[in-house]
Design an enzyme around this catalytic site. Structure first.
Site, PDB file in Angstrom:
ATOM      1  N   HIS A 111      17.430 -69.832 -88.976  1.00  0.00           N
ATOM      2  CA  HIS A 111      17.115 -70.644 -90.153  1.00  0.00           C
ATOM      3  C   HIS A 111      18.129 -71.746 -90.481  1.00  0.00           C
ATOM      4  O   HIS A 111      17.789 -72.705 -91.161  1.00  0.00           O
ATOM      5  CB  HIS A 111      16.888 -69.745 -91.392  1.00  0.00           C
TER       6      HIS A 111
ATOM      7  N   GLN B 215      29.324 -70.765-110.551  1.00  0.00           N
ATOM      8  CA  GLN B 215      28.678 -69.588-109.963  1.00  0.00           C
ATOM      9  C   GLN B 215      27.823 -68.838-110.991  1.00  0.00           C
ATOM     10  O   GLN B 215      26.765 -68.302-110.659  1.00  0.00           O
ATOM     11  CB  GLN B 215      29.720 -68.648-109.341  1.00  0.00           C
TER      12      GLN B 215
ATOM     13  N   HIS C 181      28.147 -72.342 -93.175  1.00  0.00           N
ATOM     14  CA  HIS C 181      26.909 -72.373 -92.376  1.00  0.00           C
ATOM     15  C   HIS C 181      27.225 -72.204 -90.897  1.00  0.00           C
ATOM     16  O   HIS C 181      27.128 -73.148 -90.107  1.00  0.00           O
ATOM     17  CB  HIS C 181      26.139 -73.669 -92.628  1.00  0.00           C
ATOM     18  N   ASN C 182      27.591 -71.001 -90.540  1.00  0.00           N
ATOM     19  CA  ASN C 182      27.909 -70.696 -89.144  1.00  0.00           C
ATOM     20  C   ASN C 182      27.149 -69.442 -88.721  1.00  0.00           C
ATOM     21  O   ASN C 182      26.279 -68.963 -89.456  1.00  0.00           O
ATOM     22  CB  ASN C 182      29.424 -70.523 -88.978  1.00  0.00           C
TER      23      ASN C 182
ATOM     24  N   VAL D 293      27.868 -66.419 -88.652  1.00  0.00           N
ATOM     25  CA  VAL D 293      28.002 -65.223 -89.510  1.00  0.00           C
ATOM     26  C   VAL D 293      26.954 -65.293 -90.626  1.00  0.00           C
ATOM     27  O   VAL D 293      26.348 -64.281 -90.988  1.00  0.00           O
ATOM     28  CB  VAL D 293      29.426 -65.094 -90.104  1.00  0.00           C
ATOM     29  N   HIS D 294      26.733 -66.493 -91.158  1.00  0.00           N
ATOM     30  CA  HIS D 294      25.680 -66.651 -92.175  1.00  0.00           C
ATOM     31  C   HIS D 294      24.311 -66.345 -91.548  1.00  0.00           C
ATOM     32  O   HIS D 294      23.472 -65.669 -92.158  1.00  0.00           O
ATOM     33  CB  HIS D 294      25.723 -68.064 -92.753  1.00  0.00           C
TER      34      HIS D 294
HETATM   35  N1  LIG Z   1      26.428 -73.136-105.847  1.00  0.00           N
HETATM   36  C1  LIG Z   1      26.133 -72.250-104.936  1.00  0.00           C
HETATM   37  N2  LIG Z   1      25.243 -72.547-103.992  1.00  0.00           N
HETATM   38  C2  LIG Z   1      24.958 -71.606-103.074  1.00  0.00           C
HETATM   39  C3  LIG Z   1      25.553 -70.324-103.079  1.00  0.00           C
HETATM   40  N3  LIG Z   1      25.075 -69.627-102.049  1.00  0.00           N
HETATM   41  C4  LIG Z   1      24.220 -70.425-101.402  1.00  0.00           C
HETATM   42  N4  LIG Z   1      24.132 -71.627-102.020  1.00  0.00           N
HETATM   43  C5  LIG Z   1      23.304 -72.769-101.639  1.00  0.00           C
HETATM   44  O1  LIG Z   1      22.011 -72.298-101.429  1.00  0.00           O
HETATM   45  C6  LIG Z   1      21.588 -72.776-100.183  1.00  0.00           C
HETATM   46  C7  LIG Z   1      20.561 -71.942 -99.496  1.00  0.00           C
HETATM   47  O2  LIG Z   1      20.291 -72.567 -98.258  1.00  0.00           O
HETATM   48  P1  LIG Z   1      21.468 -72.872 -97.247  1.00  0.00           P
HETATM   49  O3  LIG Z   1      21.985 -71.607 -96.675  1.00  0.00           O
HETATM   50  O4  LIG Z   1      21.055 -73.946 -96.321  1.00  0.00           O
HETATM   51  O5  LIG Z   1      22.614 -73.502 -98.175  1.00  0.00           O
HETATM   52  C8  LIG Z   1      22.869 -72.793 -99.355  1.00  0.00           C
HETATM   53  C9  LIG Z   1      23.822 -73.386-100.346  1.00  0.00           C
HETATM   54  O6  LIG Z   1      23.685 -74.768-100.391  1.00  0.00           O
HETATM   55  C10 LIG Z   1      26.500 -70.035-104.109  1.00  0.00           C
HETATM   56  O7  LIG Z   1      27.055 -68.952-104.201  1.00  0.00           O
HETATM   57  N5  LIG Z   1      26.745 -71.034-105.001  1.00  0.00           N
HETATM   58 ZN   LIG Z   2      21.078 -70.470 -95.019  1.00  0.00          ZN
END
Ligand SMILES: Nc1nc2c(ncn2[C@@H]2O[C@@H]3COP(=O)(O)O[C@H]3[C@H]2O)c(=O)[nH]1
Ligand SMILES: [Zn+2]
Length: 705
Positions: free
Chosen positions: A351, A509, A311-312, A314-315
Site C-alpha cells: 500500500h 496528535q 514510510h518504509n 516496517v510500516h
Molecule cells: N498527524 C498524524 N498523521 C498521521 C499519523 N499516523 C499516520 N498519519 C498520516 O496518515 C496517513 C495515512 O496514510 P499514509 O501511511 O500514506 O501516511 C499517513 C500519515 O500522513 C499520526 O500519528 N499523526
Molecule cells: Zn501507509
C-alpha cells in the site's frame, strides 16, 4: 512411470536422495509448523493433483517415444511449406529470431539436476514456456519438445516414486504404533482434523482401524506437505527469535520493530510470507515460494528507495500485520473468499510501495513527475499500485501467474479500490459513506468495507500501546520535518506539521486522534459488528434460535445473514483499540501541558531578551559591558527553541532563572519536536534510519515491551 532406459539415465540418484532426506531433517521448525497450516481437504486434492500430473506426463512422454507427437508436429510444420502468396514478403532463410529465442529458452543444457531442489519449479516453468510457444507459434520443434519432456518426466518420476515408496514403508512402521501411546484429546483432534469422522471408538479392533486411518491421513498430509515444500524449492526455517515473535503475530499490539530487528531489517517479507502461509494462499493460488520471495524482496527494495523514517518496509509490515489481526481476531476473515483474503494481504503489503516520504500535496505543489502522470489525483496511491503490479510483469516475480482470469480480475479490482482509498483525502467521504451504508446493513459493499479496514489499519498506531505509538509518532514527525526542510529550500510555504521549529507534536496528535483516528475506528467497529454478527459462531447460533422462534410464530423460513427477529442478537467485536486510544490521548495531554508551559517560558524569555536589548540600546558603553556580563551568566534560547545554559554557570538568584532552568529539563521531553530532531540527527550521523529504529527498540525493551 518412465521406462527402464529412462530411469537408468539418472546417475547417483540414491546419493542425491540421501542428501535430500538429510536436508529435510534439518528444517525441523518448518516441518513442525506446516501441519497446522495445510488443510486436509487441500492435501488430498494436492496429492491427487501431483500424481495425476505425473501420470499425464508419463503418458505424454510415452506418446512422444512412439513418435505420435513427432508426426503431429511434422504435419503442423508442414503447413509452412505451402506456396508463398503473391505479394507476400520472401520467406526468410535460416532460423528466425523467434526460433532462436525459443531454442534458447527451451535449451535443456543448463537445467539443474533432476533430483535437485530447484528441479520441480524449473520443470513447471518449462511446461508453461512450452504452452506459451505452442499458443503463440502453433508448434515447438520435436527435438526440443522431446528433451524438455524427458527432463520433466524425470523430475516427476523422482517426486512420485521416491515419496510414494517412503509413504508405503512408513505406513507399515506406523501400523505398529500402540493407540494408547497417544492421549485421548490428541486422538480426538487428529480425528476431527484429518478424517471426516470426529468420533474415535474407545477400544478393540475398530479403534485400531480408526487410529490407523488417522495416522495414514497424517502421513498423507506430511507427504503432500513435503511435495509442496519441494515444489516451492525453499525450506524456510525461522530463527528462534522470529519463531517466538510469530507466536504473537495475531495480537493487536504485535511488536513489528522487534521483528524487524530479529530479521535484520526484513520484517515485510517475513510478515507477509507467514500470513500468506497461515491463510494457505501459496497452495490455493499455486504460488511458488521462490517467486514469492523474489516479489517480497523487490517490495522491500522499493520501500527502502527513499530511506524514509516512517514510510518504509516496517510500516508496510505493520499495516499487513494489523490487517491480519483485524481479520483474524474479529472473525471478519470468515466473510471473505480466498481471492479477497489474498487481495487484502497483498494490498496491505504494497500500500505504500516506493513512497517518497512526502505528502500528495507536496507532489502537487512541487509539480513532480508522479503528480504529472496521475493528474494530481491520489498521486502516491496510484503510483504504489501501478508500480507493484508492474513488478509482476516479470515472470520471476509474478505471484498471480496461476490465478484464473476471473479471479485475477476480481483481485486486481479489489486491490486498486483498497489502496486508492488509503489516500487521506478520501477519509471524510469514506466515513460518511459507511455511516449511510450501515443504516441498511443487509448488503454492505465488500470493497467499501475492506477499504475502510485498510484505511483504519493505515492510521492504527495511535490505537496501539503507547511505546509503539510514541515511536511511530517520532518517525512520522521526522519525515514531516524533512519535507518542511525541502519546502524551505524550494521557497514553498510549510505544510502543516512540517516546520520542525514550531510544530506542537503532542497537541497535534490529540487532534489527529480525536478527529481522524477515533471516528475511523468507531465506524469500522460498527461495520464489523454488523458484518461479523451473522457469521460468527455466537451470531449464527443466535440466528438459528431466532429462526426457530420466527418459524414458530410466523411459519416462515429461517432468516439469512443478519436477518433479525424479535430478539435481535447483540453482537459486538472486541474493541481492543478503544482502551489504547483513550490511554494514548491522556499521555499526549500530559505532554501537551508540558509543551504549553515550555512554550510560555520560551515566550517569556524572548520578551525579556527583547526588553533587555531595547534597554541596552539606551545604555552607556560602560553599562553595556556590565549588561553583557549579566547575560553571559543566564540561560539562553537557541535557534530551535531549546533553552541552553549560560556560558558561565552561576547559582540561581531569581525565581525567573529557576523557572527557566526547569524548563530546560522539559525541553528535552519525549515527544517534543526538539527531541525528535535530536534523535533523528543522531540517526543521520550514523548513516541510516536503522540507527533510529535500533535505538528506539532498545528504549522500548528497557521499558519492558
Ligand atoms: N498527524 C498524524 N498523521 C498521521 C499519523 N499516523 C499516520 N498519519 C498520516 O496518515 C496517513 C495515512 O496514510 P499514509 O501511511 O500514506 O501516511 C499517513 C500519515 O500522513 C499520526 O500519528 N499523526
Ligand atoms: Zn501507509
Amino acid at each position: 512411470m518412465a521406462d527402464s532406459k529412462h530411469l537408468s539415465q539418472r546417475p547417483n540418484l540414491r546419493a542425491h536422495r540421501g542428501r535430500r532426506r538429510e536436508s529435510r531433517r534439518k528444517s525441523s521448525i518448518f516441518e513442525e509448523k506446516t501441519i497446522d497450516i495445510v488443510s486436509p481437504g487441500h492435501l488430498v486434492g494436492a496429492t491427487n493433483h501431483v500424481f495425476c500430473m505425473g501420470r499425464r506426463f508419463a503418458t505424454a512422454y510415452q506418446c512422444l517415444e512412439r513418435s505420435a507427437i513427432t508426426r503431429h508436429w511434422k504435419s503442423v510444420s508442414g503447413k509452412r511449406l505451402t506456396p508463398r502468396k503473391k505479394g507476400s514478403p520472401p520467406r526468410r532463410q535460416g532460423p528466425s529470431k523467434e526460433d532462436l529465442t525459443m531454442s534458447l529458452e527451451l535449451c535443456t543444457d543448463d537445467l539443474p539436476p533432476t533430483d535437485s531442489l530447484e528441479a520441480l519449479e524449473k520443470a513447471s516453468k518449462r511446461i508453461r514456456k512450452i504452452c506459451t510457444f505452442l499458443q503463440s507459434r502453433g508448434n515447438v520443434p520435436s527435438n526440443l519438445l522431446k528433451r524438455n519432456l524427458h527432463y520433466i518426466a524425470d523430475v516427476l518420476d523422482i517426486v512420485v516414486t521416491d515419496d510414494a515408496r517412503r509413504f508405503i514403508d512408513e505406513d507399515d512402521e506406523l501400523s505398529e504404533v500402540e493407540p494408547d501411546a497417544v492421549p485421548m484429546e490428541v486422538r480426538d483432534w487428529l480425528a476431527s482434523t484429518f478424517t471426516r469422522s470426529a468420533s474415535v471408538t474407545k477400544s478393540g479392533e475398530k479403534e485400531k482401524k480408526t487410529f490407523r486411518s488417522i495416522v495414514q491421513a497424517v502421513r498423507a498430509a506430511n507427504l503432500v506437505d513435503r511435495l509442496y515444500r519441494r515444489m516451492s524449492t525453499s525450506a524456510v526455517t525461522y530463527p528462534p527469535t522470529v519463531m517466538k515473535l510469530f507466536k504473537q503475530l495475531d495480537d493487536w499490539s504485535f511488536d513489528v520493530f522487534a521483528l524487524n530487528e530479529a530479521t535484520n531489517g526484513q520484517a515485510l517479507r517475513y510478515v507477509t510470507y507467514e500470513i500468506m502461509m497461515r491463510y494457505d494462499l501459496l497452495a490455493k493460488f499455486k504460488i511458488g515460494v521462490g517467486t514469492l520471495f523474489n516479489f517480497l524482496e523487490a517490495l522491500e527494495v522499493g520501500y527502502s528507495k527513499y530511506q524514509n523514517p516512517y514510510h518504509n518496509l516496517v510500516h508496510g509490515a505493520d499495516v499487513t500485520q494489523t490487517m491480519h489481526s483485524i481479520l483474524f481476531q474479529t472473525g471478519l476473515v470468515q466473510w471473505l473468499t480466498d481471492v479477497e483474503i489474498f487481495a487484502v494481504v497483498f494490498s496491505a503489503a504494497i500500500h505504500d510501495f516506493e513512497h517518497t516520504g512526502e505528502t500528495n500535496n507536496f507532489h502537487v505543489m512541487s509539480r513532480t513527475e508522479t503528480a504529472l502522470v496521475y493528474n494530481d489525483r491520489a498521486v502516491q496511491e496510484n503510483h504504489h499500485i501501478s508500480a507493484a503490479f508492474r513488478l509482476m510483469t516479470d515472470d520471476n516475480l509474478n505471484i498471480v501467474y496461476n490465478m484464473s482470469k476471473d479471479d485475477y480480475k476480481d483481485f486486481r479490482t479489489l486491490v486498486i479500490d483498497m489502496v486508492l482509498a488509503t489516500d487521506m483525502s478520501y477519509h471524510f467521504a469514506q466515513v460518511k459513506q459507511m455511516k449511510s451504508l450501515l443504516s441498511c446493513p443487509d448488503n454492505i459493499d465488500k470493497a467499501k468495507a475492506l477499504s475502510l479496514v485498510l484505511h483504519t489499519a493505515d492510521i492504527s498506531h495511535p490505537a496501539k500501546n503507547w511505546i509503539l505509538h510514541e515511536h511511530w509518532t517520532e518517525l512520522l514527525m521526522e519525515e514531516f520535518f524533512r519535507q518542511g526542510d525541502k519546502e524551505q529550500e524550494l521557497g514553498l510555504p510549510f505544510s502543516p506539521l512540517c516546520d520542525r521549529k514550531t510544530t506542537m507534536v503532542a497537541s497535534s496528535q490529540i487532534g489527529f486522534i480525536d478527529f481522524i483516528v477515533q471516528p475511523s475506528f468507531e465506524i469500522m467497529s460498527d461495520m464489523l459488528d454488523k458484518v461479523v454478527a451473522p457469521i460468527s459462531p455466537r451470531g449464527s447460533l443466535a440466528n438459528q434460535s431466532n429462526a426457530t422462534i420466527s418459524e414458530k410464530v410466523e411459519g416462515e423460513g429461517s432468516p439469512q445473514n443478519g436477518d433479525q427477529s424479535e430478539e435481535p442478537f447483540e453482537f459486538k467485536v472486541d474493541r481492543v483499540w478503544d482502551g489504547h486510544l483513550t490511554g494514548n490521548k491522556v499521555k499526549w495531554k500530559e505532554l501537551s501541558t508540558k509543551d504549553q508551559a515550555e512554550k510560555e517560558a520560551r515566550e517569556k524569555a524572548a520578551q525579556k531578551e527583547k526588553a533587555d536589548s531595547e534597554a541596552q540600546t539606551q545604555n552607556t558603553p560602560d553599562d553595556k559591558a556590565e549588561d553583557k556580563k549579566d547575560r553571559e551568566s543566564s540561560p539562553k534560547i537557541t535557534a530551535n527553541g531549546t533553552v541552553s545554559p549560560g556560558d558561565a554557570v552561576k547559582p540561581s538568584t531569581s525565581p525567573e532563572n529557576d523557572e527557566q532552568a526547569s524548563t530546560k529539563e522539559e525541553a528535552v521531553g519525549k515527544a517534543s519536536p526538539e527531541h525528535v530532531e535530536k534523535r533523528s540527527t543522531e540517526g543521520e550521523k550514523k548513516g541510516s534510519i536503522d540507527s533510529i529504529t535500533v535505538k528506539s527498540v532498545t528504549k522500548r525493551k528497557e521499558s519492558g515491551v
